[in-house]
Structure formats: C-alpha cells, structure tokens
Motif scaffolding. Structure first.
Motif, short mmCIF file in Angstrom:
data_model
loop_
_atom_site.label_atom_id
_atom_site.label_comp_id
_atom_site.label_asym_id
_atom_site.label_seq_id
_atom_site.Cartn_x
_atom_site.Cartn_y
_atom_site.Cartn_z
N ARG A 39 32.93 42.73 69.75
CA ARG A 39 32.23 43.10 68.53
C ARG A 39 33.11 42.84 67.32
NH1 ARG A 39 31.27 49.12 69.23
NH2 ARG A 39 33.24 48.89 70.30
N ALA A 40 32.47 42.53 66.22
CA ALA A 40 33.17 42.34 64.95
C ALA A 40 32.31 42.92 63.84
CB ALA A 40 33.44 40.86 64.70
N GLN A 41 32.98 43.51 62.85
CA GLN A 41 32.26 44.05 61.71
C GLN A 41 33.08 43.89 60.45
OE1 GLN A 41 32.48 48.63 61.47
NE2 GLN A 41 32.41 48.22 63.67
N VAL A 42 32.38 43.89 59.33
CA VAL A 42 33.03 43.74 58.03
C VAL A 42 32.54 44.82 57.10
CG1 VAL A 42 31.31 42.13 57.11
CG2 VAL A 42 33.65 42.06 56.24
N LYS A 43 33.43 45.26 56.23
CA LYS A 43 33.04 46.25 55.22
C LYS A 43 33.87 46.03 53.97
CE LYS A 43 31.73 51.04 54.76
NZ LYS A 43 31.64 52.33 55.42
N PHE A 44 33.20 46.03 52.83
CA PHE A 44 33.86 45.86 51.54
C PHE A 44 33.94 47.20 50.82
CE2 PHE A 44 33.10 41.11 50.35
CZ PHE A 44 33.63 40.72 51.55
N THR A 45 34.77 47.24 49.80
CA THR A 45 34.91 48.42 48.97
C THR A 45 33.58 48.75 48.28
OG1 THR A 45 36.19 49.45 47.22
CG2 THR A 45 35.65 47.13 46.91
N ARG A 46 33.43 49.99 47.87
CA ARG A 46 32.30 50.40 47.04
C ARG A 46 32.78 50.71 45.63
NH1 ARG A 46 30.38 47.92 50.33
NH2 ARG A 46 29.16 48.61 52.10
N ASP A 47 34.09 50.69 45.44
CA ASP A 47 34.70 50.96 44.14
C ASP A 47 35.31 49.66 43.62
OD1 ASP A 47 36.20 51.72 41.95
OD2 ASP A 47 37.23 53.35 42.96
N TRP A 48 34.63 49.02 42.72
CA TRP A 48 35.05 47.70 42.24
C TRP A 48 35.97 47.78 41.01
CZ3 TRP A 48 34.26 43.86 45.48
CH2 TRP A 48 33.26 44.00 46.44
N SER A 49 36.48 48.96 40.68
CA SER A 49 37.30 49.12 39.48
C SER A 49 38.57 48.27 39.51
CB SER A 49 37.65 50.59 39.26
OG SER A 49 38.37 51.11 40.35
N ARG A 50 39.20 48.14 40.67
CA ARG A 50 40.42 47.33 40.76
C ARG A 50 40.11 45.86 40.55
NH1 ARG A 50 42.79 48.53 46.20
NH2 ARG A 50 44.54 47.32 45.47
N VAL A 51 38.96 45.41 41.04
CA VAL A 51 38.56 44.01 40.83
C VAL A 51 38.30 43.78 39.35
CG1 VAL A 51 36.74 42.32 41.25
CG2 VAL A 51 37.65 43.67 43.14
N ARG A 52 37.56 44.70 38.72
CA ARG A 52 37.24 44.57 37.30
C ARG A 52 38.49 44.65 36.43
NH1 ARG A 52 32.39 47.88 38.62
NH2 ARG A 52 30.66 46.42 38.62
N CYS A 53 39.49 45.40 36.89
CA CYS A 53 40.75 45.49 36.16
C CYS A 53 41.47 44.14 36.15
CB CYS A 53 41.64 46.55 36.80
SG CYS A 53 43.16 46.87 35.90
N MET A 54 41.41 43.43 37.25
CA MET A 54 42.05 42.11 37.34
C MET A 54 41.22 41.02 36.69
SD MET A 54 43.81 41.82 41.06
CE MET A 54 44.57 40.27 40.64
N ASP A 55 39.90 41.16 36.78
CA ASP A 55 38.99 40.12 36.29
C ASP A 55 37.74 40.79 35.72
OD1 ASP A 55 37.39 37.93 35.81
OD2 ASP A 55 37.28 37.28 37.91
N ALA A 56 37.74 40.98 34.42
CA ALA A 56 36.65 41.69 33.75
C ALA A 56 35.31 40.98 33.94
CB ALA A 56 36.95 41.86 32.27
N GLU A 57 35.35 39.69 34.22
CA GLU A 57 34.13 38.91 34.38
C GLU A 57 33.77 38.66 35.85
OE1 GLU A 57 34.52 35.37 32.04
OE2 GLU A 57 35.01 36.49 30.23
N ALA A 58 34.37 39.40 36.73
CA ALA A 58 34.11 39.22 38.17
C ALA A 58 32.63 39.48 38.47
CB ALA A 58 34.98 40.16 38.98
N ASP A 59 32.07 38.65 39.32
CA ASP A 59 30.67 38.79 39.72
C ASP A 59 30.61 39.71 40.94
OD1 ASP A 59 28.02 38.57 40.44
OD2 ASP A 59 27.96 36.37 40.27
N VAL A 60 30.55 41.01 40.67
CA VAL A 60 30.54 42.01 41.73
C VAL A 60 29.30 41.86 42.61
CG1 VAL A 60 30.45 44.50 42.20
CG2 VAL A 60 32.01 43.60 40.46
N GLY A 61 28.19 41.50 42.01
CA GLY A 61 26.97 41.29 42.79
C GLY A 61 27.15 40.20 43.84
N LEU A 62 27.84 39.14 43.47
CA LEU A 62 28.12 38.06 44.41
C LEU A 62 29.04 38.55 45.53
CD1 LEU A 62 28.06 35.04 45.27
CD2 LEU A 62 30.06 34.73 43.80
N LEU A 63 30.05 39.32 45.18
CA LEU A 63 30.96 39.85 46.20
C LEU A 63 30.23 40.77 47.16
CD1 LEU A 63 34.09 40.51 43.95
CD2 LEU A 63 33.75 38.62 45.55
N GLU A 64 29.35 41.60 46.65
CA GLU A 64 28.56 42.49 47.52
C GLU A 64 27.64 41.67 48.42
OE1 GLU A 64 28.36 46.50 44.76
OE2 GLU A 64 26.85 44.96 44.47
N ALA A 65 27.07 40.60 47.89
CA ALA A 65 26.21 39.73 48.68
C ALA A 65 27.02 39.03 49.78
CB ALA A 65 25.51 38.71 47.79
#
Length: 155
Positions: A39-65
């Motif tokens: 079995r394999a599974q993946v899970k991403f963060t639900r708190d995107w503040s660190r991503v936005r801190c590094m890249d204010a224009e990050a497409d969080v919707g794309l990352l969630e997708a």
C-alpha cells in the motif's frame, strides 16, 4: 508489543526557485517496503502559510489538486511500487517546482498513525504558544510563568 511493518517514506517539497534551492516540505508519501500489493498513500499539509511565506504567488489550489492526483494514481495502482515515477511525470510538467526526497526507512504500527507522525515531524509548522504581554511589553506571569531573565536573576 505489536509487530511493526517496514515502510519507507518520501518528503514532497515545494521549490519556488530551483536556482536558489530553497524549499518547504509540503507532504509525505508513505508506502509499505515489501510485498507485491504494498500500500502507498500521500498526504499534504493543510496549513499553507509556510508556502505563502516563501512564495506569495504560490498556486495553493494547484498544490492541493496535485495531492488528489497523486493519491488517485496510487489508488488505481499506477506505479504503486515506484511512486517516484508518478512524481517524475509531475516534475516534468511543473518545471521542478515539486520535488521528492530519496526514500527513508521507518517502522510503522499502522499506516495512518505513521502518516500523522511523519506529517507532524517533517511538514507541519511547530505550534508555539504565544505569551500575553502587558502594556510595557513584559510577559504576564500568570499566563506564561516567570520570564527566563527573572529566574536567572534569582527573583
């Protein structure tokens, strides 16, 4: 003590500028280390503040997708024994803004518990309690306890 199963995990990193090499861990891919039906599974963060801190224009919707895309491919059996192949396809389309580490070994009691532990250790920001401060900027002792300076002076 229950039998622990050998697993391996990959950290999934968002790299907004490949030249600078700065990254933030955004997810974990966890898989059983052995067996044809591993079995394999993946899970991403639900708190995107660190991503936005590094890249204010990050497409969080794309990352969630992307989390849903990777999860869907793993569930369909598209390369469950080699999730790196799934990531390589995504890396080609994202200009390396999404990268995956080399696998690391771990022993898990169960997949769900191990996933949560790995997310807390490597992905989620640390939750540090904030201390209330008075008007003069000093900590309020009843909420935070004595300041380290006061205890160092013997007060």
């Amino acid at each position: 003590m229950p039998e622990r199963m050998p697993c391996e995990f990959f950290l999934i990193r968002y790299v907004p500028d490949v030249v600078k090499g700065e990254f933030v861990n955004i997810g974990v891919l966890l898989r059983e280390a052995a067996g044809a039906d591993a079995r394999a599974q993946v899970k991403f963060t639900r708190d995107w503040s660190r991503v936005r801190c590094m890249d204010a224009e990050a497409d969080v919707g794309l990352l969630e997708a992307l989390e849903q895309e990777i999860s869907g491919r793993l569930k369909l059996g598209v390369s469950p024994r080699d999730p790196k192949t799934v990531m390589e396809v995504l890396q080609d389309t994202l200009s390396n803004s999404l990268q995956m580490t080399e696998p690391k070994a771990t022993l898990a009691e169960n997949m769900a518990t191990e996933m949560e532990l790995l997310l807390r250790m490597y992905v989620e920001p640390m939750k540090v309690p904030r201390c209330a401060r008075g008007r003069d900027g000093r900590r309020l002792r009843q909420r935070c306890g004595p300041s380290s300076n006061a205890s160092a002076r013997g007060r």
